[in-house]
Design a protein around this motif. Sequence first.
Motif, PDB file in Angstrom:
ATOM      1  N   PHE A   1      29.330  47.866  66.000  1.00  0.00           N
ATOM      2  CA  PHE A   1      28.955  47.190  64.770  1.00  0.00           C
ATOM      3  C   PHE A   1      29.529  45.783  64.698  1.00  0.00           C
ATOM      4  CE2 PHE A   1      26.728  48.728  61.088  1.00  0.00           C
ATOM      5  CZ  PHE A   1      26.223  49.909  61.566  1.00  0.00           C
ATOM      6  N   SER A   2      28.776  44.901  64.017  1.00  0.00           N
ATOM      7  CA  SER A   2      29.242  43.547  63.717  1.00  0.00           C
ATOM      8  C   SER A   2      29.744  42.880  64.994  1.00  0.00           C
ATOM      9  CB  SER A   2      30.338  43.633  62.643  1.00  0.00           C
ATOM     10  OG  SER A   2      30.877  42.370  62.341  1.00  0.00           O
ATOM     11  N   VAL A   3      30.829  42.120  64.915  1.00  0.00           N
ATOM     12  CA  VAL A   3      31.364  41.444  66.105  1.00  0.00           C
ATOM     13  C   VAL A   3      32.271  42.368  66.927  1.00  0.00           C
ATOM     14  CG1 VAL A   3      31.237  39.110  65.109  1.00  0.00           C
ATOM     15  CG2 VAL A   3      33.312  40.488  64.788  1.00  0.00           C
ATOM     16  N   ASN A   4      32.398  43.633  66.504  1.00  0.00           N
ATOM     17  CA  ASN A   4      33.370  44.523  67.155  1.00  0.00           C
ATOM     18  C   ASN A   4      33.136  44.699  68.655  1.00  0.00           C
ATOM     19  OD1 ASN A   4      34.592  44.892  64.699  1.00  0.00           O
ATOM     20  ND2 ASN A   4      33.369  46.711  64.184  1.00  0.00           N
ATOM     21  N   GLY A   5      31.869  44.591  69.084  1.00  0.00           N
ATOM     22  CA  GLY A   5      31.566  44.762  70.505  1.00  0.00           C
ATOM     23  C   GLY A   5      32.016  43.605  71.378  1.00  0.00           C
ATOM     24  N   ILE A   6      32.296  42.445  70.761  1.00  0.00           N
ATOM     25  CA  ILE A   6      32.622  41.286  71.603  1.00  0.00           C
ATOM     26  C   ILE A   6      34.007  40.685  71.337  1.00  0.00           C
ATOM     27  CG2 ILE A   6      30.212  40.614  72.029  1.00  0.00           C
ATOM     28  CD1 ILE A   6      30.546  38.427  69.845  1.00  0.00           C
ATOM     29  N   VAL A   7      34.795  41.309  70.462  1.00  0.00           N
ATOM     30  CA  VAL A   7      36.098  40.691  70.167  1.00  0.00           C
ATOM     31  C   VAL A   7      37.196  41.078  71.153  1.00  0.00           C
ATOM     32  CG1 VAL A   7      35.719  40.217  67.726  1.00  0.00           C
ATOM     33  CG2 VAL A   7      36.595  42.464  68.432  1.00  0.00           C
ATOM     34  N   ASP A   8      37.017  42.178  71.864  1.00  0.00           N
ATOM     35  CA  ASP A   8      38.092  42.641  72.755  1.00  0.00           C
ATOM     36  C   ASP A   8      37.695  42.636  74.228  1.00  0.00           C
ATOM     37  OD1 ASP A   8      40.042  43.120  70.816  1.00  0.00           O
ATOM     38  OD2 ASP A   8      39.071  45.016  70.265  1.00  0.00           O
TER      39      ASP A   8
ATOM     40  N   ILE B   1      28.015  48.849  57.258  1.00  0.00           N
ATOM     41  CA  ILE B   1      29.240  48.071  57.136  1.00  0.00           C
ATOM     42  C   ILE B   1      29.009  47.006  56.059  1.00  0.00           C
ATOM     43  CG2 ILE B   1      28.642  46.340  58.882  1.00  0.00           C
ATOM     44  CD1 ILE B   1      31.531  46.647  59.958  1.00  0.00           C
ATOM     45  N   ASP B   2      30.051  46.730  55.271  1.00  0.00           N
ATOM     46  CA  ASP B   2      29.927  45.761  54.176  1.00  0.00           C
ATOM     47  C   ASP B   2      30.733  44.504  54.479  1.00  0.00           C
ATOM     48  OD1 ASP B   2      28.396  47.525  52.772  1.00  0.00           O
ATOM     49  OD2 ASP B   2      30.040  48.251  51.495  1.00  0.00           O
ATOM     50  N   ASN B   3      30.119  43.349  54.187  1.00  0.00           N
ATOM     51  CA  ASN B   3      30.830  42.073  54.276  1.00  0.00           C
ATOM     52  C   ASN B   3      31.575  41.893  55.593  1.00  0.00           C
ATOM     53  OD1 ASN B   3      30.072  41.084  51.706  1.00  0.00           O
ATOM     54  ND2 ASN B   3      31.510  42.546  50.779  1.00  0.00           N
ATOM     55  N   ALA B   4      30.896  42.188  56.672  1.00  0.00           N
ATOM     56  CA  ALA B   4      31.500  42.029  57.992  1.00  0.00           C
ATOM     57  C   ALA B   4      31.298  40.590  58.466  1.00  0.00           C
ATOM     58  CB  ALA B   4      30.847  42.991  58.979  1.00  0.00           C
ATOM     59  N   LEU B   5      32.214  40.131  59.289  1.00  0.00           N
ATOM     60  CA  LEU B   5      32.122  38.788  59.842  1.00  0.00           C
ATOM     61  C   LEU B   5      30.814  38.640  60.629  1.00  0.00           C
ATOM     62  CD1 LEU B   5      33.540  36.067  60.345  1.00  0.00           C
ATOM     63  CD2 LEU B   5      34.672  37.114  62.311  1.00  0.00           C
ATOM     64  N   GLY B   6      30.066  37.573  60.349  1.00  0.00           N
ATOM     65  CA  GLY B   6      28.804  37.361  61.051  1.00  0.00           C
ATOM     66  C   GLY B   6      28.383  35.902  60.995  1.00  0.00           C
TER      67      GLY B   6
ATOM     68  N   THR C   1      22.499  43.288  65.330  1.00  0.00           N
ATOM     69  CA  THR C   1      22.841  42.037  64.643  1.00  0.00           C
ATOM     70  C   THR C   1      23.668  41.134  65.562  1.00  0.00           C
ATOM     71  OG1 THR C   1      22.958  43.289  62.582  1.00  0.00           O
ATOM     72  CG2 THR C   1      23.858  41.050  62.554  1.00  0.00           C
ATOM     73  N   GLY C   2      23.245  39.876  65.671  1.00  0.00           N
ATOM     74  CA  GLY C   2      24.028  38.905  66.438  1.00  0.00           C
ATOM     75  C   GLY C   2      23.764  38.922  67.931  1.00  0.00           C
ATOM     76  N   ALA C   3      22.916  39.816  68.408  1.00  0.00           N
ATOM     77  CA  ALA C   3      22.693  39.911  69.862  1.00  0.00           C
ATOM     78  C   ALA C   3      22.118  38.604  70.417  1.00  0.00           C
ATOM     79  CB  ALA C   3      21.768  41.080  70.187  1.00  0.00           C
ATOM     80  N   GLY C   4      21.177  38.021  69.683  1.00  0.00           N
ATOM     81  CA  GLY C   4      20.570  36.766  70.146  1.00  0.00           C
ATOM     82  C   GLY C   4      21.573  35.627  70.180  1.00  0.00           C
ATOM     83  N   ASP C   5      22.424  35.543  69.155  1.00  0.00           N
ATOM     84  CA  ASP C   5      23.456  34.498  69.123  1.00  0.00           C
ATOM     85  C   ASP C   5      24.483  34.729  70.234  1.00  0.00           C
ATOM     86  OD1 ASP C   5      22.374  33.362  66.729  1.00  0.00           O
ATOM     87  OD2 ASP C   5      23.276  35.019  65.618  1.00  0.00           O
ATOM     88  N   THR C   6      24.808  35.986  70.467  1.00  0.00           N
ATOM     89  CA  THR C   6      25.768  36.314  71.518  1.00  0.00           C
ATOM     90  C   THR C   6      25.205  35.950  72.882  1.00  0.00           C
ATOM     91  OG1 THR C   6      26.623  38.102  70.142  1.00  0.00           O
ATOM     92  CG2 THR C   6      27.133  38.202  72.500  1.00  0.00           C
ATOM     93  N   PHE C   7      23.908  36.204  73.072  1.00  0.00           N
ATOM     94  CA  PHE C   7      23.234  35.780  74.308  1.00  0.00           C
ATOM     95  C   PHE C   7      23.402  34.272  74.485  1.00  0.00           C
ATOM     96  CE2 PHE C   7      19.715  33.852  76.491  1.00  0.00           C
ATOM     97  CZ  PHE C   7      19.457  34.680  77.559  1.00  0.00           C
TER      98      PHE C   7
END
Lengths: 305, 305
Positions: A275-282, A21-26, A232-238
């Motif tokens: 991918f990216s924030v897609n797992g936690i936005v909905d 994925i390119d230039n995804a929100l992170g 990506t972002g799993a630690g921040d999401t935790f």
Amino acid sequence: MGLLVVGSIALDTVATPFDSIDNALGGSAVYVSIAASYFSGPVYMVGVVGDDFSREHIALLESHHIDIEGLQIVPGAKTFRWSGRYHYDLNARDTLLTELNVFETFNPVIPEKYQKSKFLLLGNIDPVLQLRVLEQLDEPKFVVCDTMDFWIKGKKAELFEVLKRVHVLIINDSEARLLANEPNLIKAAKIIRAMGPQYLIIKKGEHGALLFSEDTIFSAPAYPLENIYDPTGAGDTFAGGFVGYVHKTQDVSIENLKRAVVFGSAMASFCVEKFSVNGIVDLSYLRVHDRFREFLKLSKFDDED
Amino acid sequence: MGLLVVGSIALDTVATPFDSIDNALGGSAVYVSIAASYFSGPVYMVGVVGDDFSREHIALLESHHIDIEGLQIVPGAKTFRWSGRYHYDLNARDTLLTELNVFETFNPVIPEKYQKSKFLLLGNIDPVLQLRVLEQLDEPKFVVCDTMDFWIKGKKAELFEVLKRVHVLIINDSEARLLANEPNLIKAAKIIRAMGPQYLIIKKGEHGALLFSEDTIFSAPAYPLENIYDPTGAGDTFAGGFVGYVHKTQDVSIENLKRAVVFGSAMASFCVEKFSVNGIVDLSYLRVHDRFREFLKLSKFDDED
């Protein structure tokens, strides 16, 4: 009063064995804020972007009731960019590119209405900036801090100053060994807690997480995922799930911090499924709580009758 | 009716970063039998030694109510010897020497009084020998099997025959990935259970253990040890505690197997605290149960009110 989150905001280019994925929100502030948004509002986000940061990204943050008064948008400049490629087993990654851009001169300014915040999450950024944030707050009562090997190696003195002023440090197992200079995690935890943090959380990826206090060790399991698409972002999401739950309940007892560790683990398990924030936005609090209950089932056993 | 244990009996020469020991009592049958002896007697041990195997070692086994009618003593021959050196962090070791000696021609003969045993632990030996043991038993109702990478690589077809006939397979995480040819442990567990075993236990060392059944995953924590002196025999000791507890309770329900995994973990935590079998020879059921309760405290958290 809101939950204050300070950290990086990034456009990530990520490749895993499955997709890219390119230039995804992170960025740490983004993952933390979205994760925390399921627990209680408002989240006060402080960070910096360039004017290449899209309206859609801002709309996404606002749809999660994230207050962006503290978001600095620098005209004519570019947002922080990170690019990485994960190895076959997803446990290791190579950083391909880091473009600091607006982040290079970032000076976190805490808006007046945020300054009385009692709950603060210091995302993984330069300890010098973390200190500057702490100096602007009236009297935070629960400060959670993340960091990484880069700062442990390069800004140790500044990091030590931060650690004296935080209540909870969240790091992974290799960072804990590095910070304490001790291979045994139980010994390392004692050494790190003596640096300041009353509580220490050591994340162990697919092996769960450990919470240490003066007289307690709590071992949280990892959610048994068959498919991990993007760590990506799993630690921040935790961290976001953890601090979001504590902020929601306003309860800093050790029994509640244990639950918060499991809520953090539950949030992180959603994060890596897409991918990216897609797992936690909905998500919804109900879905997160259902997964919390699965953690209960996963680790529960009874004493003999 | 006793618990039948078949496996290796060895004289181990071990070096760790802390200490070393020569010709110490070891081998899978020894660790399993001593560990199981704290739960219920008698343990029926089948194995082979040379006449260099000391009276003291035999007396130690007998003092744990281990029945040695099945112990073959080969006159004029030497006991199996193994020598290894652990690395700095104790997570890896080099095998310096393996002298099969009497083990080279070992043919496990199950004494008549053992043949009606309902509970069997097949220690980590050649799957060909494990099959020979199974053929001599009337109708075991709970067969627990250990194996290792050496047999997974070298005797796969024979191991597959064994797996069709066992109820529980106990292996570590790298062995599970190798056996299933799948890096994800949750997927690997499904693949391995389809090979035969109703239950699979994956040991993860300092990260605890996972128990898999048709519809359950249970995650047991590891005991937080500050000092690990010698990991030798920890896996066998885990297996001994596990099967010993199931044999004692005669209860093969999933809830009881979860408790058994924790009793196995508790036994293993004692094992690694001292050299050779020294960590497990002077225990009592009370001390083991106290440590079981510490595992409860370590992993327990509650749902919201």
